[in-house]
Design an enzyme around this catalytic site. Structure first.
Site, PDB file in Angstrom:
ATOM      1  N   GLY A  11       0.611  -1.638   0.253  1.00 50.25           N
ATOM      2  CA  GLY A  11      -0.050   0.384  -0.294  1.00 50.25           C
ATOM      3  C   GLY A  11       0.864   1.065  -0.088  1.00 50.25           C
ATOM      4  N   ASN A  12       2.090   1.548   0.838  1.00 47.65           N
ATOM      5  CA  ASN A  12       3.010   2.365   0.757  1.00 47.65           C
ATOM      6  C   ASN A  12       2.933   2.388  -0.677  1.00 47.65           C
ATOM      7  OD1 ASN A  12       4.490   0.320   0.997  1.00 47.65           O
ATOM      8  ND2 ASN A  12       5.998   0.852   1.368  1.00 47.65           N
ATOM      9  N   LYS A 129     -12.557 -10.325   8.684  1.00 46.17           N
ATOM     10  CA  LYS A 129     -12.241  -8.950   7.455  1.00 46.17           C
ATOM     11  C   LYS A 129     -13.155  -7.504   7.558  1.00 46.17           C
ATOM     12  CE  LYS A 129      -8.592  -7.769   5.296  1.00 46.17           C
ATOM     13  NZ  LYS A 129      -6.904  -7.515   5.353  1.00 46.17           N
ATOM     14  N   LYS A 213      -3.626 -10.868  -0.095  1.00 46.75           N
ATOM     15  CA  LYS A 213      -2.989 -10.261  -1.151  1.00 46.75           C
ATOM     16  C   LYS A 213      -1.067 -10.864  -1.865  1.00 46.75           C
ATOM     17  CE  LYS A 213      -0.885  -5.717   0.096  1.00 46.75           C
ATOM     18  NZ  LYS A 213       0.146  -6.605   0.558  1.00 46.75           N
ATOM     19  N   LYS A 275       3.322 -11.923   5.031  1.00 47.91           N
ATOM     20  CA  LYS A 275       4.139 -12.000   4.504  1.00 47.91           C
ATOM     21  C   LYS A 275       5.113 -13.218   4.423  1.00 47.91           C
ATOM     22  CE  LYS A 275       3.830  -7.106   3.406  1.00 47.91           C
ATOM     23  NZ  LYS A 275       2.404  -7.010   4.428  1.00 47.91           N
TER      24      LYS A 275
END
Length: 312
Positions: A11-12, A129, A213, A275
């Site tokens: 997102g960054n 979520k 994602k 991640k």
């Protein structure tokens, strides 16, 4: 045989801060991120880019909320498709212009990507979520009745919609993505974890859910035979005791190290945990290397001079 690198940009890489959320602000941030990706291409890899879309879907759902008395609500899976198109356009235009500036003759293609999930996945019985805007109690009750949504109170701030986050099991456009790579294209795919679909009576059907994602990107990387999986994030690498006085960067990790630190709670679910799990899955399925670092550190990380490298 072509060498494939799949790079997930976080997102960054799209939104720098709360005051930089317009399309053109995001475009300028993406342009800067794309500059850091050029060394991947120069290293001889065919490149697939994936991206998050959480804030963008949130903006879309907020617009839908404010226009609810005039227009129908946007289905969540359609919102994913819409933001894949928006961000795909943004990245393809920014990257094409960067490549032209660098005199690199490559086309950039964004492909709407559907990700198959199991309709029997346990998350459909236990949605977890939170998405979209906050609602009052009366609004929440009306929406639950009208759309059969699950809404829960969120820390006294109001009610939010809660949706499932199922495991990805297949990427429907995987062959098309691989064909584009074989033709030398840079491909943008699996945005926001992909558009969730289930199979019913032999046919595909979109479903309201959010797929992680990083897990979707890991699956894509495995299915198309990628050698390298880069996870670009807000920090320059993986740390032990992150945010504490004795934190330290881990320059290299193995699958066993990752599993050990996950068990110790070093990588929380809300940050580095997904991640690391995505990295493990990729390596267990035959991937050779994972790099976790920030966008600006990617050029140095490719040379082993920054970030965290994870190997089998």
């Amino acid at each position: 045989m072509i060498k494939i690198c799949v790079c997930a940009i976080g997102g960054n890489s799209l939104i720098r801060g709360p005051n930089n959320i317009s399309f053109y602000d995001q475009y300028e941030t993406v342009k800067e991120t794309c500059r850091h990706l050029v060394p991947i291409i120069k290293s001889g890899y065919e490149l697939v880019l994936t991206h998050g879309n959480g804030p963008q879907v949130g903006f879309l759902l907020l617009r839908s909320h404010f226009s609810r008395n005039f227009l129908p609500e946007v289905p969540l899976e359609v919102g994913n498709a819409m933001t894949q198109g928006e961000i795909g356009y943004m990245i393809s235009e920014a990257f094409t212009n960067i490549l032209k500036e660098k005199k690199i003759d490559k086309e950039v293609v964004a492909i709407l990507t559907r990700v198959l999930v199991d309709a029997g996945d346990s998350s459909f019985h236990r949605p977890s979520k939170p998405i979209g805007p906050f609602y009052s109690r009366s609004e929440a009750m009306a929406l639950a009745k009208k759309h059969h949504w699950v809404l829960k109170e969120d820390a006294g701030r109001g009610y939010r919609r809660i949706v499932p986050s199922p495991e990805p099991i297949d990427i429907l456009e995987k062959k098309a993505i691989k064909d584009l790579l074989s033709d030398g294209k840079i491909v943008i795919a699996t945005g926001g974890g992909g558009i969730p679909v289930v199979k019913k009576n032999g046919y595909y059907q979109g479903i309201a859910a959010v797929i992680d994602k990083d897990l979707a990107t890991s699956l894509l990387a495995s299915l198309i035979g990628a050698e390298l999986f880069i996870i670009s994030t807000a920090v320059d690498g993986v740390y032990l005791n992150y945010g504490k006085p004795k934190s330290r960067l881990l320059p290299i990790l193995t699958i066993r190290d990752c599993q050990k630190y996950l068990k110790e709670g070093q990588f929380p679910e809300g940050s580095m945990g997904p991640k690391i799990k995505a990295a493990i899955k990729f390596l267990q399925k035959g991937g050779k290397e994972v790099i976790i670092t920030s966008p600006e550190k990617i050029p140095q990380a490719l040379k082993g001079k920054a970030g965290t490298k994870i190997v089998p």
